[in-house]
Design a protein around this motif. Structure first.
Motif, mmCIF file in Angstrom:
data_model
loop_
_atom_site.group_PDB
_atom_site.id
_atom_site.type_symbol
_atom_site.label_atom_id
_atom_site.label_comp_id
_atom_site.label_asym_id
_atom_site.label_seq_id
_atom_site.Cartn_x
_atom_site.Cartn_y
_atom_site.Cartn_z
ATOM 1 N N LYS A 187 18.092 72.227 27.310
ATOM 2 C CA LYS A 187 17.804 71.041 28.115
ATOM 3 C C LYS A 187 16.602 70.308 27.543
ATOM 4 C CE LYS A 187 19.897 72.879 32.275
ATOM 5 N NZ LYS A 187 19.667 73.420 33.592
ATOM 6 N N ALA A 188 15.697 71.082 26.944
ATOM 7 C CA ALA A 188 14.549 70.450 26.285
ATOM 8 C C ALA A 188 15.041 69.590 25.126
ATOM 9 C CB ALA A 188 13.567 71.497 25.789
ATOM 10 N N GLY A 189 16.062 70.064 24.452
ATOM 11 C CA GLY A 189 16.646 69.275 23.370
ATOM 12 C C GLY A 189 17.219 67.980 23.902
ATOM 13 N N HIS A 190 17.851 68.054 25.086
ATOM 14 C CA HIS A 190 18.372 66.840 25.717
ATOM 15 C C HIS A 190 17.229 65.892 26.065
ATOM 16 C CE1 HIS A 190 22.582 67.906 26.125
ATOM 17 N NE2 HIS A 190 22.227 69.124 26.522
ATOM 18 N N ARG A 191 16.151 66.466 26.598
ATOM 19 C CA ARG A 191 15.003 65.618 26.947
ATOM 20 C C ARG A 191 14.447 64.965 25.695
ATOM 21 N NH1 ARG A 191 13.924 69.919 30.549
ATOM 22 N NH2 ARG A 191 12.533 70.883 29.033
ATOM 23 N N GLY A 192 14.353 65.732 24.615
ATOM 24 C CA GLY A 192 13.864 65.170 23.354
ATOM 25 C C GLY A 192 14.782 64.069 22.853
ATOM 26 N N THR A 193 16.094 64.296 22.972
ATOM 27 C CA THR A 193 17.056 63.284 22.540
ATOM 28 C C THR A 193 16.944 62.048 23.417
ATOM 29 O OG1 THR A 193 18.545 65.015 21.790
ATOM 30 C CG2 THR A 193 19.490 62.838 22.122
ATOM 31 N N ASN A 194 16.790 62.257 24.713
ATOM 32 C CA ASN A 194 16.621 61.119 25.620
ATOM 33 C C ASN A 194 15.355 60.343 25.281
ATOM 34 O OD1 ASN A 194 18.977 61.623 26.977
ATOM 35 N ND2 ASN A 194 18.007 62.755 28.633
ATOM 36 N N ASN A 195 14.289 61.077 24.983
ATOM 37 C CA ASN A 195 13.043 60.406 24.612
ATOM 38 C C ASN A 195 13.229 59.596 23.335
ATOM 39 O OD1 ASN A 195 11.698 61.442 26.804
ATOM 40 N ND2 ASN A 195 10.763 63.136 25.688
ATOM 41 N N LEU A 196 13.949 60.180 22.381
ATOM 42 C CA LEU A 196 14.185 59.448 21.136
ATOM 43 C C LEU A 196 15.048 58.218 21.383
ATOM 44 C CD1 LEU A 196 14.757 62.367 18.604
ATOM 45 C CD2 LEU A 196 12.763 60.890 18.819
ATOM 46 N N LEU A 197 16.039 58.339 22.272
ATOM 47 C CA LEU A 197 16.867 57.182 22.590
ATOM 48 C C LEU A 197 16.061 56.106 23.312
ATOM 49 C CD1 LEU A 197 20.204 58.880 23.675
ATOM 50 C CD2 LEU A 197 19.738 57.632 21.558
ATOM 51 N N GLU A 198 15.177 56.517 24.196
ATOM 52 C CA GLU A 198 14.312 55.554 24.874
ATOM 53 C C GLU A 198 13.396 54.871 23.866
ATOM 54 O OE1 GLU A 198 12.240 57.542 28.030
ATOM 55 O OE2 GLU A 198 14.091 58.033 29.092
ATOM 56 N N LEU A 199 12.879 55.654 22.923
ATOM 57 C CA LEU A 199 12.033 55.090 21.874
ATOM 58 C C LEU A 199 12.827 54.092 21.040
ATOM 59 C CD1 LEU A 199 9.492 55.002 20.103
ATOM 60 C CD2 LEU A 199 10.426 56.934 18.842
ATOM 61 N N LEU A 200 14.050 54.462 20.687
ATOM 62 C CA LEU A 200 14.900 53.567 19.911
ATOM 63 C C LEU A 200 15.178 52.280 20.676
ATOM 64 C CD1 LEU A 200 16.517 53.170 17.326
ATOM 65 C CD2 LEU A 200 18.430 54.310 18.437
ATOM 66 N N GLU A 201 15.414 52.408 21.984
ATOM 67 C CA GLU A 201 15.648 51.228 22.803
ATOM 68 C C GLU A 201 14.419 50.323 22.827
ATOM 69 O OE1 GLU A 201 17.040 49.996 27.319
ATOM 70 O OE2 GLU A 201 16.567 52.085 26.873
ATOM 71 N N LYS A 202 13.239 50.933 22.974
ATOM 72 C CA LYS A 202 12.002 50.136 22.973
ATOM 73 C C LYS A 202 11.795 49.454 21.628
ATOM 74 C CE LYS A 202 9.613 52.920 26.436
ATOM 75 N NZ LYS A 202 8.551 53.898 26.684
ATOM 76 N N MET A 203 12.099 50.188 20.555
ATOM 77 C CA MET A 203 11.961 49.601 19.222
ATOM 78 C C MET A 203 12.929 48.430 19.060
ATOM 79 S SD MET A 203 11.567 53.052 16.914
ATOM 80 C CE MET A 203 11.996 52.225 15.418
ATOM 81 N N ASN A 204 14.143 48.590 19.557
ATOM 82 C CA ASN A 204 15.127 47.511 19.465
ATOM 83 C C ASN A 204 14.675 46.287 20.256
ATOM 84 O OD1 ASN A 204 16.907 48.820 17.776
ATOM 85 N ND2 ASN A 204 18.163 49.628 19.424
ATOM 86 N N LEU A 205 14.115 46.515 21.443
ATOM 87 C CA LEU A 205 13.637 45.397 22.256
ATOM 88 C C LEU A 205 12.479 44.684 21.563
ATOM 89 C CD1 LEU A 205 13.775 46.971 25.845
ATOM 90 C CD2 LEU A 205 15.296 45.222 24.880
ATOM 91 N N ARG A 206 11.573 45.478 20.992
ATOM 92 C CA ARG A 206 10.425 44.883 20.279
ATOM 93 C C ARG A 206 10.903 44.078 19.065
ATOM 94 N NH1 ARG A 206 4.976 43.532 20.461
ATOM 95 N NH2 ARG A 206 4.258 43.525 18.340
ATOM 96 N N THR A 207 11.849 44.645 18.338
ATOM 97 C CA THR A 207 12.392 43.949 17.168
ATOM 98 C C THR A 207 13.104 42.670 17.590
ATOM 99 O OG1 THR A 207 12.670 46.066 16.029
ATOM 100 C CG2 THR A 207 13.895 44.203 15.163
ATOM 101 N N ALA A 208 13.877 42.745 18.663
ATOM 102 C CA ALA A 208 14.571 41.550 19.163
ATOM 103 C C ALA A 208 13.556 40.477 19.558
ATOM 104 C CB ALA A 208 15.453 41.911 20.354
ATOM 105 N N ASP A 209 12.466 40.885 20.187
ATOM 106 C CA ASP A 209 11.422 39.946 20.574
ATOM 107 C C ASP A 209 10.811 39.279 19.347
ATOM 108 O OD1 ASP A 209 9.682 38.647 22.436
ATOM 109 O OD2 ASP A 209 8.096 40.064 21.852
ATOM 110 N N GLU A 210 10.544 40.078 18.319
ATOM 111 C CA GLU A 210 9.969 39.523 17.090
ATOM 112 C C GLU A 210 10.951 38.554 16.438
ATOM 113 O OE1 GLU A 210 6.875 39.742 15.986
ATOM 114 O OE2 GLU A 210 6.415 40.998 17.713
ATOM 115 N N TYR A 211 12.240 38.909 16.418
ATOM 116 C CA TYR A 211 13.223 38.012 15.818
ATOM 117 C C TYR A 211 13.385 36.744 16.646
ATOM 118 C CZ TYR A 211 14.640 41.015 12.015
ATOM 119 O OH TYR A 211 14.644 41.744 10.861
ATOM 120 N N ASN A 212 13.220 36.837 17.956
ATOM 121 C CA ASN A 212 13.229 35.624 18.776
ATOM 122 C C ASN A 212 12.075 34.717 18.381
ATOM 123 O OD1 ASN A 212 15.514 36.173 20.264
ATOM 124 N ND2 ASN A 212 14.420 37.162 21.923
#
Length: 162
Positions: free
Chosen positions: A69-94
């Motif tokens: 389950k810790a692995g799931h939490r780590g994966t979820n954290n990485l997915l959340e990080l990826l989502e934040k990175m995507n939002l930041r990148t989208a903002d910069e491209y805007n």
């Protein structure tokens, strides 16, 4: 606004953007390294010695998937990080899109000014051609005047009583 101040403002914006991207990537790198270290530490140490893990009864173990389950939490954290990175990148491209739109408007204005300027350049070329033709006429008149003046002098000298 003076051109130098405008250029300085653009350079300041570029520096701020570069620094923001550098900070973002540094923070992301640190976060990912930390997550991976925690995950590696968690998965490498406790499963070797914990009898619950060996028997599949540990509360952090998902019996159906064999993942922690810790692995799931780590994966979820990485997915959340990826989502934040995507939002930041989208903002910069805007922001880049806004800059590109501004540049497009500026280029259109320059094109319009250039077309107007081209019209004046044609008028200047026409005037230059007319001046060249007028200079040729003046030069020809000057030669005729000189010749006529010489003829009048000769006639005057010949007609004078001696």
């Amino acid at each position: 606004m003076e051109p130098d101040k405008g250029k300085e403002k653009e350079k300041d914006k570029e520096k701020a953007l570069a620094q923001a991207l550098f900070d973002l990537f540094t923070n992301v790198s640190s976060f990912v390294q930390g997550e991976l270290q925690v995950l590696a530490k968690f998965t490498s140490s406790w499963h070797k010695t914990d009898p619950q893990v060996l028997h599949g009864t540990h509360p952090d173990l998902d019996p159906h998937l064999g993942w922690t389950k810790a692995g799931h939490r780590g994966t979820n954290n990485l997915l959340e990080l990826l989502e934040k990175m995507n939002l930041r990148t989208a903002d910069e491209y805007n922001n880049f899109g806004d800059i590109a739109s501004g540049l497009r408007v500026f280029v259109e204005q320059l094109k319009t000014k250039n077309e107007n300027f081209h019209e004046y350049m044609q008028q200047i070329d026409e005037i230059d051609q007319q001046v060249t033709e007028l200079e040729a006429v003046v030069s020809t008149l000057d030669k005729y005047t000189y010749t006529l003046e010489n003829k009048v002098r000769s006639a005057y000298v010949e007609s004078r009583p001696k």
